[in-house]
Design an enzyme around this catalytic site. Sequence first.
Site, PDB file in Angstrom:
ATOM      1  N   SER A 149       0.842  -1.188   0.000  1.00 48.27           N
ATOM      2  CA  SER A 149       0.000   0.000   0.000  1.00 48.27           C
ATOM      3  C   SER A 149       0.876   1.235   0.000  1.00 48.27           C
ATOM      4  O   SER A 149       2.057   1.179   0.344  1.00 48.27           O
ATOM      5  CB  SER A 149      -0.928   0.026   1.226  1.00 48.27           C
ATOM      6  OG  SER A 149      -0.175   0.146   2.413  1.00 48.27           O
ATOM      7  N   GLY A 151       2.357   2.806  -2.184  1.00 49.84           N
ATOM      8  CA  GLY A 151       3.532   2.811  -3.039  1.00 49.84           C
ATOM      9  C   GLY A 151       4.745   2.111  -2.476  1.00 49.84           C
ATOM     10  O   GLY A 151       5.822   2.131  -3.095  1.00 49.84           O
ATOM     11  N   GLU A 257      -8.575   2.633 -10.854  1.00 48.72           N
ATOM     12  CA  GLU A 257      -7.530   3.491 -11.414  1.00 48.72           C
ATOM     13  C   GLU A 257      -7.246   3.139 -12.874  1.00 48.72           C
ATOM     14  O   GLU A 257      -7.235   1.956 -13.248  1.00 48.72           O
ATOM     15  CB  GLU A 257      -6.242   3.350 -10.608  1.00 48.72           C
ATOM     16  CG  GLU A 257      -6.343   3.869  -9.184  1.00 48.72           C
ATOM     17  CD  GLU A 257      -5.018   3.763  -8.456  1.00 48.72           C
ATOM     18  OE1 GLU A 257      -4.046   4.419  -8.895  1.00 48.72           O
ATOM     19  OE2 GLU A 257      -4.941   3.007  -7.469  1.00 48.72           O
ATOM     20  N   GLU A 270      -5.404  -0.452 -11.559  1.00 49.77           N
ATOM     21  CA  GLU A 270      -5.630  -1.157 -10.300  1.00 49.77           C
ATOM     22  C   GLU A 270      -7.028  -0.836  -9.776  1.00 49.77           C
ATOM     23  O   GLU A 270      -7.726   0.031 -10.300  1.00 49.77           O
ATOM     24  CB  GLU A 270      -4.582  -0.749  -9.253  1.00 49.77           C
ATOM     25  CG  GLU A 270      -3.183  -1.193  -9.586  1.00 49.77           C
ATOM     26  CD  GLU A 270      -2.206  -0.948  -8.454  1.00 49.77           C
ATOM     27  OE1 GLU A 270      -1.165  -1.614  -8.449  1.00 49.77           O
ATOM     28  OE2 GLU A 270      -2.474  -0.097  -7.586  1.00 49.77           O
ATOM     29  N   ASP A 277      -7.690   7.011  -1.659  1.00 50.11           N
ATOM     30  CA  ASP A 277      -7.021   8.202  -1.126  1.00 50.11           C
ATOM     31  C   ASP A 277      -7.179   9.414  -2.041  1.00 50.11           C
ATOM     32  O   ASP A 277      -7.370  10.543  -1.580  1.00 50.11           O
ATOM     33  CB  ASP A 277      -5.548   7.929  -0.810  1.00 50.11           C
ATOM     34  CG  ASP A 277      -4.796   7.228  -1.921  1.00 50.11           C
ATOM     35  OD1 ASP A 277      -5.321   7.143  -3.056  1.00 50.11           O
ATOM     36  OD2 ASP A 277      -3.668   6.763  -1.670  1.00 50.11           O
ATOM     37  N   THR A 278      -7.148   9.185  -3.353  1.00 48.43           N
ATOM     38  CA  THR A 278      -7.326  10.323  -4.262  1.00 48.43           C
ATOM     39  C   THR A 278      -8.727  10.905  -4.149  1.00 48.43           C
ATOM     40  O   THR A 278      -8.955  12.073  -4.490  1.00 48.43           O
ATOM     41  CB  THR A 278      -7.064   9.910  -5.721  1.00 48.43           C
ATOM     42  OG1 THR A 278      -8.049   8.963  -6.147  1.00 48.43           O
ATOM     43  CG2 THR A 278      -5.677   9.326  -5.890  1.00 48.43           C
ATOM     44  N   ARG A 356       2.053  10.643   4.959  1.00 42.24           N
ATOM     45  CA  ARG A 356       0.908  11.553   4.847  1.00 42.24           C
ATOM     46  C   ARG A 356       0.306  11.798   6.219  1.00 42.24           C
ATOM     47  O   ARG A 356      -0.151  10.878   6.888  1.00 42.24           O
ATOM     48  CB  ARG A 356      -0.156  10.959   3.916  1.00 42.24           C
ATOM     49  CG  ARG A 356       0.285  10.795   2.481  1.00 42.24           C
ATOM     50  CD  ARG A 356      -0.910  10.603   1.555  1.00 42.24           C
ATOM     51  NE  ARG A 356      -1.790   9.526   1.959  1.00 42.24           N
ATOM     52  CZ  ARG A 356      -1.846   8.334   1.375  1.00 42.24           C
ATOM     53  NH1 ARG A 356      -1.056   8.067   0.349  1.00 42.24           N
ATOM     54  NH2 ARG A 356      -2.685   7.415   1.798  1.00 42.24           N
TER      55      ARG A 356
END
Length: 387
Positions: A149, A151, A257, A270, A277-278, A356
Amino acid sequence: MKKIMLLGSGELGKEFTIAAKRAGLYVVACDRYEHAPAMQVADECEVFSMLDGEALEAAVRKHHPDIIVPEIEAIRTEKLWEFEKEGIQVVPSARAVNYTMNRRAIRDLAAKELGLRTARYHYARTFEEFKRAADDIGFPCVVKPLMSSSGHGQSYVHNDDELEAAFHEAMEGSRGDVREVIIEEFIDFDSEFTLLTVTQKHGPTLFCPPVGHVQKHGDYRESWQPYAISEKALREAEHIADEVTRALTGYGIWGVEFFLTKQGEVIFSELSPRPHDTGMVTLGHTTNLSEFELHLRAVMGWPIPAIHLEHYGCSAVILAKDDADKEPEYHLEEALKQDRTRVRIFGKPDQHVGRRMGVVLCYGDIGADINALRDKAKKAAATVITD
């Protein structure tokens, strides 16, 4: 009163919990560490590794939830089949969670079973397999753990000299007990976008206006809504999202995505079976219902009359600059001087460089300059944590 058990209690889980509490529901937030964001707003919490099947079952037997909402990848997902058979609702479904928590299953479903356009790919468990796969795919290529997760473990490989480091990074970045990597063809894309897709028990599948986003090292940095796309490309993305979510079954919101190539081709990338999150950009009044409110309504089987675009908006993440076992000092004054700007601090109890820690949301009227809003959000986010 319905009881929801949340498996994973990060920032996305926190916003979902807030939506659930506003609707009068009871939430038990679970994560592997204390004081996770969603735990701060839930009714009860449990701390354990969700890869520990016995601990997961013990928590379910203790709390007797009506609904289990997985919010992370690292879960002993086979247990969810058992809970679903017992009559506990798993969101969006046990099948969907088992498929999407591992890149092998979801990629094979999309490419081999549904025949959708994806990047060419191979899997590898050993470096020898990895080297042969890279030779076939060619350079540059993209390397990812099968389960990860934010990245973690993802890298781009440009030549043979970078292969060994990329393989070890992917293995070390794996979440859970899956030790396998996927090597993908590099898509020369123009941009990436997310299509938030809502599957309903008593209504048609709905789509939010597309969300553009920028990622660095596979991790989200900013997003904006709406993302400019042709009507033809949008219809193709909606078709793909509908095909995949229907095959996976269940009810809730999905973050699907895509890549958009310079030639206008839409390529499936994906899928996440939960708020994305986006999609935090929707907290900034872009749509009539945020992605978390949409997820809750779909989970509960409540009506969603329509999804409307009400504002143009952007999000930019607030990143930690140090490694410390405490929260950083937050400075909100500069960001809050800006009109139509919101700051959301996640409440993570510790920090590491690049983690984040919050998000800034800026919005404007429909037709506003998206690039100006993006710049505004990024500049504001940079003022919240200072050196």
